[in-house]
Design a protein around this motif. Structure first.
Motif, PDB file in Angstrom:
ATOM      1  N   GLU A 142       0.789  -1.230   0.000  1.00  0.00           N
ATOM      2  CA  GLU A 142       0.000   0.000   0.000  1.00  0.00           C
ATOM      3  C   GLU A 142       0.821   1.279   0.000  1.00  0.00           C
ATOM      4  N   GLN A 143       2.058   1.196   0.459  1.00  0.00           N
ATOM      5  CA  GLN A 143       2.793   2.423   0.756  1.00  0.00           C
ATOM      6  C   GLN A 143       2.917   3.352  -0.441  1.00  0.00           C
ATOM      7  N   PHE A 144       3.349   2.835  -1.583  1.00  0.00           N
ATOM      8  CA  PHE A 144       3.499   3.688  -2.760  1.00  0.00           C
ATOM      9  C   PHE A 144       2.142   4.089  -3.318  1.00  0.00           C
ATOM     10  N   LEU A 145       1.157   3.210  -3.234  1.00  0.00           N
ATOM     11  CA  LEU A 145      -0.176   3.537  -3.743  1.00  0.00           C
ATOM     12  C   LEU A 145      -0.769   4.724  -3.004  1.00  0.00           C
ATOM     13  N   ILE A 146      -0.543   4.784  -1.703  1.00  0.00           N
ATOM     14  CA  ILE A 146      -1.017   5.921  -0.901  1.00  0.00           C
ATOM     15  C   ILE A 146      -0.190   7.162  -1.204  1.00  0.00           C
ATOM     16  N   ARG A 147       1.139   6.983  -1.229  1.00  0.00           N
ATOM     17  CA  ARG A 147       2.028   8.128  -1.435  1.00  0.00           C
ATOM     18  C   ARG A 147       1.827   8.769  -2.799  1.00  0.00           C
ATOM     19  N   SER A 148       1.458   7.958  -3.796  1.00  0.00           N
ATOM     20  CA  SER A 148       1.274   8.489  -5.143  1.00  0.00           C
ATOM     21  C   SER A 148      -0.148   8.986  -5.385  1.00  0.00           C
ATOM     22  N   GLY A 149      -0.985   8.887  -4.361  1.00  0.00           N
ATOM     23  CA  GLY A 149      -2.334   9.417  -4.484  1.00  0.00           C
ATOM     24  C   GLY A 149      -3.280   8.546  -5.286  1.00  0.00           C
ATOM     25  N   LEU A 150      -3.005   7.248  -5.391  1.00  0.00           N
ATOM     26  CA  LEU A 150      -3.873   6.337  -6.134  1.00  0.00           C
ATOM     27  C   LEU A 150      -4.995   5.779  -5.270  1.00  0.00           C
ATOM     28  N   ILE A 151      -4.747   5.662  -3.963  1.00  0.00           N
ATOM     29  CA  ILE A 151      -5.773   5.190  -3.034  1.00  0.00           C
ATOM     30  C   ILE A 151      -5.743   6.075  -1.786  1.00  0.00           C
ATOM     31  N   ASP A 152      -6.798   5.998  -1.012  1.00  0.00           N
ATOM     32  CA  ASP A 152      -6.785   6.630   0.307  1.00  0.00           C
ATOM     33  C   ASP A 152      -7.587   5.781   1.282  1.00  0.00           C
ATOM     34  N   LYS A 153      -7.483   6.118   2.568  1.00  0.00           N
ATOM     35  CA  LYS A 153      -8.171   5.380   3.620  1.00  0.00           C
ATOM     36  C   LYS A 153      -9.059   6.349   4.393  1.00  0.00           C
ATOM     37  N   ASP A 154     -10.261   5.885   4.764  1.00  0.00           N
ATOM     38  CA  ASP A 154     -11.102   6.735   5.600  1.00  0.00           C
ATOM     39  C   ASP A 154     -10.864   6.385   7.063  1.00  0.00           C
ATOM     40  N   ARG A 155     -11.579   7.037   7.963  1.00  0.00           N
ATOM     41  CA  ARG A 155     -11.334   6.846   9.396  1.00  0.00           C
ATOM     42  C   ARG A 155     -11.639   5.434   9.862  1.00  0.00           C
TER      43      ARG A 155
END
Length: 309
Positions: free
Chosen positions: A279-292
């Protein structure tokens, strides 16, 4: 003829590309040590995998003209192992413990006590005996500084924080490495390597090695665009540097938001591996996000990437 990408590595600070704040800190500390005639200060090197922490540790030792001892944290399995490492060092030697967060907490305690007392302690006829240790430099590298005990972190005089590289630095790094290795390469390949390297030098150099492998498999000496395209096909990476696993992750979220445990089950990987690696690069590159609540979902950019691929 050089055949491996690591056959030519930087040996001085002037050869290093990027990480300007870190290099500035090291140069200042090094100049102070030379003026005072002392060792380099104990330092904590913090940052993601593949950003050059181990390389910098080696360069510091070479710049200080010091003996260099390097071990992985997980290879230290007993206090005897740790004591042997510390006792092997001479004054001004450099000891580098990579992945130091893997050190057992009791070993971390032994380590900071040794730094405080300038000695290691062994049991002799059930009585602790202090054995003096040299005045060495300790460099600790980690991807998770808070897995270290606070007293050990506090004894590191410098904290060197490594950031992900921008495209220009990666281009310059690969260009320098090609020159050092005497590998002719089409300049148009360099930005393509940078684009797919996720800001990580280790990935950039791996792609360079893959290009060179394709080049030599065809009996040629100059790396061309055709070699690059074939290397990407063999490595199964797309224009962002995503591999099959990351693309499968995105395709799961294309069906709708999902939780980490569900994604991990579909991928057939441990939850920790997916959360800490995939997940790390996917989050850092703005491809995915997580809600609360921990639900993962595609961003507009991620959805666009899935549709394009």
């Amino acid at each position: 003829m050089a055949t491996e990408v690591n056959d030519a590595v930087p040996t001085s600070l002037s050869h290093l590309v990027g990480q300007k704040p870190v290099i500035a800190q090291v140069m200042t500390a090094m100049d102070a040590a030379f003026e005072d005639g002392t060792r380099f200060e104990h330092s904590l090197l913090v940052g993601g995998a593949g950003l050059g922490k181990s390389q910098l540790a080696s360069v510091i030792a070479q710049e200080m003209a010091a003996d260099f001892h390097e071990v992985l944290g997980q290879s230290i399995t007993s206090v005897a192992d740790l004591n042997a490492l510390l006792l092997s060092a001479k004054d001004k030697s450099v000891i580098h413990i990579d992945e130091c967060h893997e050190l057992d907490k009791s070993f971390q305690t032994t380590l900071y006590l040794a730094l405080d007392k300038h000695a290691v302690f062994v049991n002799s006829r059930r009585l602790p005996q202090a054995i003096p240790i040299a005045d060495f430099t300790l460099l600790l590298s980690t991807t998770d500084e808070y897995a270290l005990l606070a007293p050990l972190r506090d004894r590191m005089k410098l904290t060197l924080r490594f950031e992900y590289y921008d495209a220009n630095d990666l281009i310059q790094m690969v260009r320098h490495r090609c020159k050092g290795l005497d590998w002719p390469i089409d300049e148009t390949i360099l930005p393509r390597i940078a684009q797919r390297s996720r800001g990580i030098p280790r990935f950039a150099l791996k792609l360079l090695q893959s290009c060179r492998r394709v080049c030599r498999s065809q009996g040629e000496h100059s790396i061309t665009l055709a070699h690059w395209e074939h290397a990407c096909h063999l490595e199964q990476i797309d224009d962002l540097g995503l591999g099959p696993l990351e693309r499968q992750y995105l395709s799961i979220l294309a069906e709708g938001p999902s939780r980490l445990n569900v994604i991990s089950t579909i991928l057939g990987l441990p939850t920790r591996t997916v959360g800490e690696v995939t997940e790390q690069f996917l989050i850092r590159s703005g491809l995915i996000d997580k809600d609360r609540s921990g639900m993962r979902q595609l961003t507009a950019k991620g959805l666009q990437h899935v549709r394009a691929n």
